[in-house]
Design an enzyme around this catalytic site. Structure first.
Site, PDB file in Angstrom:
ATOM      1  N   TYR A   1      -7.108   0.434 -11.643  1.00 20.18           N
ATOM      2  CA  TYR A   1      -7.742   1.474 -10.821  1.00 20.18           C
ATOM      3  C   TYR A   1      -8.444   0.838  -9.626  1.00 20.18           C
ATOM      4  O   TYR A   1      -8.306   1.308  -8.490  1.00 20.18           O
ATOM      5  CB  TYR A   1      -8.735   2.271 -11.670  1.00 20.18           C
ATOM      6  CG  TYR A   1      -9.534   3.298 -10.902  1.00 20.18           C
ATOM      7  CD1 TYR A   1      -8.952   4.496 -10.507  1.00 20.18           C
ATOM      8  CD2 TYR A   1     -10.872   3.075 -10.575  1.00 20.18           C
ATOM      9  CE1 TYR A   1      -9.678   5.452  -9.807  1.00 20.18           C
ATOM     10  CE2 TYR A   1     -11.610   4.018  -9.871  1.00 20.18           C
ATOM     11  CZ  TYR A   1     -11.005   5.199  -9.489  1.00 20.18           C
ATOM     12  OH  TYR A   1     -11.721   6.146  -8.786  1.00 20.18           O
TER      13      TYR A   1
ATOM     14  N   LYS B   1      -7.900   1.327  -5.411  1.00 20.06           N
ATOM     15  CA  LYS B   1      -8.969   1.691  -4.474  1.00 20.06           C
ATOM     16  C   LYS B   1      -9.247   0.575  -3.469  1.00 20.06           C
ATOM     17  O   LYS B   1      -9.579   0.848  -2.306  1.00 20.06           O
ATOM     18  CB  LYS B   1     -10.235   2.077  -5.245  1.00 20.06           C
ATOM     19  CG  LYS B   1     -10.060   3.305  -6.128  1.00 20.06           C
ATOM     20  CD  LYS B   1      -9.592   4.520  -5.337  1.00 20.06           C
ATOM     21  CE  LYS B   1      -9.467   5.775  -6.181  1.00 20.06           C
ATOM     22  NZ  LYS B   1      -9.017   6.947  -5.399  1.00 20.06           N
TER      23      LYS B   1
END
Length: 264
Positions: free
Chosen positions: A154, A158
């Site tokens: 994740y 980002k």
């Protein structure tokens, strides 16, 4: 920016930050394009927005699928010619160590969180550049600045979003089109409903409401800044991490690794 009659496209609009952002934009008389996979949720939101007399277009689309994004953008541009604000909000995380996650699970996060953003930008940026106006808001996370155990994939998505946005911002100089990243800390939404978070405490006392982040998104849509961190006090933590990584990284890594080990 006066949002009256401005066309605002929001991905991941069926719940959480996306849904609340749609409500906040509708309050200010914007026209909404709601994009998500769950059409029934989008239809519910469209009905809710009727009280604001907003023009609403519902588009069922999985942004990780570039063919679906192409079809969605074609539908949108036939109706609006161009959009004024693109909010790339769709995203999710799967919690777990890299050794335990499957390649498909890791890839799926990058496909939605990063490639989905890129597909939407590629679809709508040309028309923004043609009319020399518009703003892109990419919803990232403080995880765009901290590589954390348990959510490494994740974080990667980002980090990629923030880096892409920074590079694109330089390219957009003097074009009339802007780009801003909104990077919040933990938010009280259904983000943590994924089964991988089942054994984790859902929210910390400092977690934010979706309305707080939605307000930041509206601010970002009229901002010249590259990144807005929510809350702003967390910017000092990001500064410390980049300035004293040899000191800060071991502390953060140990803390999150302890949590990861505790749920195995």
């Amino acid at each position: 920016m006066d949002f009256k009659n401005k066309s605002v496209l929001i991905t991941g609009a069926s719940s959480g930050i996306g849904k609340q952002s749609a409500i906040e934009f509708a309050k200010l008389d914007a026209d909404l394009i709601l994009v998500a996979r769950r059409k029934e949720k989008l239809d519910e939101l469209a009905s809710e927005l009727e009280k604001f007399n907003a023009t609403v277009l519902v588009c069922q689309c999985d942004v990780s699928n570039k063919e679906q994004v192409k079809e969605m953008s074609k539908t949108v541009l036939e109706k609006f010619d161009s959009i004024d604000i693109l909010v790339n909000n769709a995203g999710f995380a799967i919690y777990g160590s890299v050794k335990d996650l499957t390649i498909d699970e890791i890839e799926s996060q990058m496909e939605t969180n990063y490639f989905g953003m890129m597909y939407c930008i590629k679809s709508f940026l040309p028309s923004m550049l043609e009319k020399k106006s518009g703003h892109i808001v990419n919803v990232a996370s403080v995880a765009a600045s901290f590589g954390l155990p348990g959510i490494a994939s994740y974080c990667a998505s980002k980090f990629a979003m923030l880096g892409f946005s920074e590079g694109l911002k330089h390219e957009l100089h003097n074009t009339g089109v802007g780009i801003t990243v909104v990077s919040p800390i933990m938010i009280r939404t259904d983000f943590f409903d994924h089964p991988s978070f089942e054994k984790m405490p859902k929210y910390s006392p400092t977690s934010l409401s979706s309305k707080t982040v939605a307000k930041a998104i509206l601010k970002a849509a009229n901002s010249s800044r590259l990144e807005i961190i929510v809350p702003s006090v967390v910017r000092s933590a990001v500064w410390l991490k980049h300035t004293f990584p040899f000191f800060i990284n071991p502390i953060i890594g140990k803390s999150f690794k302890k949590q990861l080990d505790s749920i195995k």
